[in-house]
Design an enzyme around this catalytic site. Structure first.
Site, PDB file in Angstrom:
ATOM      1  N   LYS A 209       0.815  -1.215   0.000  1.00 45.30           N
ATOM      2  CA  LYS A 209       0.000   0.000   0.000  1.00 45.30           C
ATOM      3  C   LYS A 209       0.843   1.257   0.000  1.00 45.30           C
ATOM      4  CE  LYS A 209      -4.365  -1.948   1.219  1.00 45.30           C
ATOM      5  NZ  LYS A 209      -5.393  -2.256   2.213  1.00 45.30           N
ATOM      6  N   ARG A 245      -3.244 -10.195   4.712  1.00 45.86           N
ATOM      7  CA  ARG A 245      -3.648 -10.297   3.303  1.00 45.86           C
ATOM      8  C   ARG A 245      -2.519  -9.724   2.450  1.00 45.86           C
ATOM      9  NH1 ARG A 245      -5.850  -6.952  -0.427  1.00 45.86           N
ATOM     10  NH2 ARG A 245      -7.391  -7.795  -1.862  1.00 45.86           N
TER      11      ARG A 245
HETATM   12  N1  PMM Z   1      -7.300  -3.938   0.803  1.00 46.46           N
HETATM   13  C1  PMM Z   1      -7.597  -3.987  -0.496  1.00 46.46           C
HETATM   14  C2  PMM Z   1      -8.574  -4.887  -0.971  1.00 46.46           C
HETATM   15  N2  PMM Z   1      -9.213  -5.709  -0.133  1.00 46.46           N
HETATM   16  N3  PMM Z   1      -9.569  -6.537   2.041  1.00 46.46           N
HETATM   17  C3  PMM Z   1      -9.297  -6.505   3.349  1.00 46.46           C
HETATM   18  N4  PMM Z   1      -9.956  -7.333   4.197  1.00 46.46           N
HETATM   19  N5  PMM Z   1      -8.381  -5.638   3.867  1.00 46.46           N
HETATM   20  C4  PMM Z   1      -7.692  -4.774   3.081  1.00 46.46           C
HETATM   21  O1  PMM Z   1      -6.866  -4.004   3.615  1.00 46.46           O
HETATM   22  C5  PMM Z   1      -7.945  -4.774   1.683  1.00 46.46           C
HETATM   23  C6  PMM Z   1      -8.917  -5.690   1.190  1.00 46.46           C
HETATM   24  C7  PMM Z   1      -6.892  -3.097  -1.472  1.00 46.46           C
HETATM   25  O2  PMM Z   1      -5.716  -3.678  -1.968  1.00 46.46           O
HETATM   26  P1  PMM Z   1      -5.544  -4.448  -3.401  1.00 46.46           P
HETATM   27  O3  PMM Z   1      -6.155  -3.585  -4.459  1.00 46.46           O
HETATM   28  O4  PMM Z   1      -4.095  -4.638  -3.554  1.00 46.46           O
HETATM   29  O5  PMM Z   1      -6.233  -5.768  -3.334  1.00 46.46           O
END
Ligand code: PMM
Length: 267
Positions: A209, A245
């Protein structure tokens, strides 16, 4: 208990971190299987980018993207979560084999989400969220970010209970990067024990991030953020996180092995 690794399988053309390379279902399935072979305990399949400034995706498109991938990965034996803010997609994903609904909005984006999940036997991850990506930074105004994030998540726990979801099915997520500016993310992470102290499982999503890029010097390529992500994973584990994650499972697995050996005093 050791911290679990949730590997990310983004089936989107515009995710900030893998640039849509896994748009094709077969490629996404292959990516999921690779993450499993590398040590992922869970696979999180999403078809709608939540990248800052991103547009919403029609629910039919989201389902076309994720359902075949979820069905194939569940059939291969994976524990799959679906990353969605849509109740209809959540229900269809559970029918296709998903065991967890991962709603970054904590049930706020779609009023039907909590009742839809209540009608299944799936678990639900409730993220701290203040609004869609298009304007989420406008809502990043806090007096005391830790207190407000905790209180707002407690509100989502109450809403889930009111919808009939047993507390044992809940996973809480502080929503790193969602309606939070760089420094606010660090304040929330520093206070992670307050969140893990509530008693529910806690999921942390810091992988690649922007706040990590800012820490490392801004314009580093997103893959360059994997080492910082792995360290964050180890620290989250030390503070009691149930799962992290991540995009790069290999580096986080190494970091979690070190954390667990250190904590136990043996390998
Ligand atoms: N961040 C993203 C997408 N899904 N789900 C959870 N539970 N927690 C998060 O911090 C989260 C998520 C955004 O990141 P990406 O676009 O790299 O998937």
């Amino acid at each position: 208990m050791s911290c679990l690794i949730m590997g990310i399988v983004n089936v989107t053309p515009d995710s900030f971190s893998d640039g849509g390379r896994y748009l094709d279902a077969d490629a996404a399935i292959a990516q999921g299987l690779l993450l499993l072979s590398q040590g992922a305990d869970l696979l999180d399949v999403g078809g709608e980018s939540t990248r800052p400034g991103s547009e919403r995706v029609p629910v039919e498109v989201e389902q076309e993207r994720v359902l075949p991938v979820i069905a194939a990965l569940a059939a291969a034996g994976a524990t799959v979560s679906v990353d969605t803010m849509n109740a209809a997609t959540a229900g269809a994903a559970v029918a296709a084999g998903a065991r967890i609904v991962n709603d970054v909005s904590g049930g706020l984006a779609d009023p039907d989400m909590l009742p839809a999940v209540a009608a299944t036997d799936a678990d639900i991850a409730l993220g701290h969220w203040r609004g869609h990506s298009s304007d989420m930074y406008a809502r990043a105004e806090y007096g005391d970010v830790v207190r407000e994030v905790s209180a707002e998540l407690a509100g989502r726990v109450e809403a889930a209970a009111a919808a009939g979801i047993a507390p044992s099915r809940l996973i809480l997520d502080p929503g790193i990067g969602f309606g939070k500016r760089g420094a606010q993310n660090w304040e929330v992470l520093r206070a992670l024990p307050q969140l893990t102290g509530i008693g529910s499982r806690v999921l942390v999503g810091a992988s690649r991030k922007r706040f990590l890029g800012d820490l490392l010097g801004g314009d580093a390529a997103v893959e360059r953020r994997d080492l910082a992500t792995a360290v964050t994973s180890a620290l989250a584990a030390r503070e009691g996180a149930w799962a992290v994650r991540v995009h790069d499972v290999v580096s986080t697995r190494d970091a979690l092995l070190v954390e667990a050996a250190w904590r136990k005093g043996h390998a």
